[in-house]
Design an enzyme around this catalytic site. Sequence first.
Site, PDB file in Angstrom:
ATOM      1  N   ASP A 222      49.978  25.112  37.717  1.00  0.00           N
ATOM      2  CA  ASP A 222      50.066  26.317  38.540  1.00  0.00           C
ATOM      3  C   ASP A 222      51.116  27.257  37.963  1.00  0.00           C
ATOM      4  O   ASP A 222      52.235  26.834  37.642  1.00  0.00           O
ATOM      5  CB  ASP A 222      50.435  25.932  39.974  1.00  0.00           C
ATOM      6  CG  ASP A 222      50.174  27.054  40.966  1.00  0.00           C
ATOM      7  OD1 ASP A 222      50.570  28.207  40.673  1.00  0.00           O
ATOM      8  OD2 ASP A 222      49.597  26.783  42.025  1.00  0.00           O
TER       9      ASP A 222
ATOM     10  N   THR B  76      36.687  39.353  29.044  1.00  0.00           N
ATOM     11  CA  THR B  76      36.649  38.033  29.654  1.00  0.00           C
ATOM     12  C   THR B  76      35.222  37.770  30.144  1.00  0.00           C
ATOM     13  O   THR B  76      34.377  38.668  30.148  1.00  0.00           O
ATOM     14  CB  THR B  76      37.604  37.941  30.855  1.00  0.00           C
ATOM     15  OG1 THR B  76      37.040  38.667  31.963  1.00  0.00           O
ATOM     16  CG2 THR B  76      38.972  38.533  30.530  1.00  0.00           C
ATOM     17  N   GLU B  77      34.973  36.535  30.586  1.00  0.00           N
ATOM     18  CA  GLU B  77      33.662  36.218  31.159  1.00  0.00           C
ATOM     19  C   GLU B  77      33.365  37.110  32.360  1.00  0.00           C
ATOM     20  O   GLU B  77      32.265  37.653  32.497  1.00  0.00           O
ATOM     21  CB  GLU B  77      33.606  34.746  31.589  1.00  0.00           C
ATOM     22  CG  GLU B  77      33.668  33.745  30.449  1.00  0.00           C
ATOM     23  CD  GLU B  77      35.080  33.268  30.141  1.00  0.00           C
ATOM     24  OE1 GLU B  77      35.214  32.238  29.478  1.00  0.00           O
ATOM     25  OE2 GLU B  77      36.053  33.940  30.555  1.00  0.00           O
TER      26      GLU B  77
ATOM     27  N   ASP C 218      42.537  36.611  41.158  1.00  0.00           N
ATOM     28  CA  ASP C 218      42.064  36.573  42.543  1.00  0.00           C
ATOM     29  C   ASP C 218      42.740  37.705  43.314  1.00  0.00           C
ATOM     30  O   ASP C 218      43.966  37.793  43.337  1.00  0.00           O
ATOM     31  CB  ASP C 218      42.425  35.223  43.162  1.00  0.00           C
ATOM     32  CG  ASP C 218      41.725  34.979  44.488  1.00  0.00           C
ATOM     33  OD1 ASP C 218      41.546  35.957  45.253  1.00  0.00           O
ATOM     34  OD2 ASP C 218      41.382  33.822  44.778  1.00  0.00           O
TER      35      ASP C 218
END
EC number: 2.1.1.33
Length: 217
Positions: free
Chosen positions: A96, A191-192, A118
């Site tokens: 993390d 990025t994806e 996020d």
Amino acid sequence: MRLRHKPYAMDRINEYSHIVIGNPEERAGSWKEVFGNEQPIHIEVGTGRGRFMYDMAKANPHINYIGIEKFTSVVVDALDKLIEEELPNLKLINKDAEDLTVFFAKGEIDRVYLNFSDPWPKKRHTKRRLTYKTFLRNYEEVLVEGGEIHFKTDNQGLFEYSLMSMAEYGMLLTYLSLDLHNSDFEGNIMTEYEEKFSSKGHRIYRVEAKYRTEPMQ
């Protein structure tokens, strides 16, 4: 997003411990020894399946990269790319990012990338956003003096919040795009998520922000 359980993930990660670095806190202050050279180090917080870090490392062999991803079932996908074609200038951390200051010594990192983090849209989750002030403080601690954050998202709300958070922290916004894919910015590596969202017509936002070396007047 529901993450699919991959029972083999930890065994795979343990087998390739020279790529996914276990106990990164023991490496704080000695990451250049891990890479075996004096090249600058760039990190990505929330590296996901690793496409961005992989492509960056391949395009820039003169820079060392570390991708940080807390989800084991996701980071193993990034590892699989490196098993197929290992890049000596790319390592992974399966931890993390809240513990960032434990993994790196002060001034050990040259740049931080935040890509499609996020958005945590609910107000009660504000402190979880990777551009919240406590995270900005942690980045500043591990970055060299005057270090930079490069941030991309398709979420307008998160982007506006991040600009405000960085400005309130006293950072200098050195580059700003409200529509990256229709700008004159060169050398963008996707990025994806970026490829997925942009193909649906989503606008991509980007900012480069620099920590001040002198206090604001």
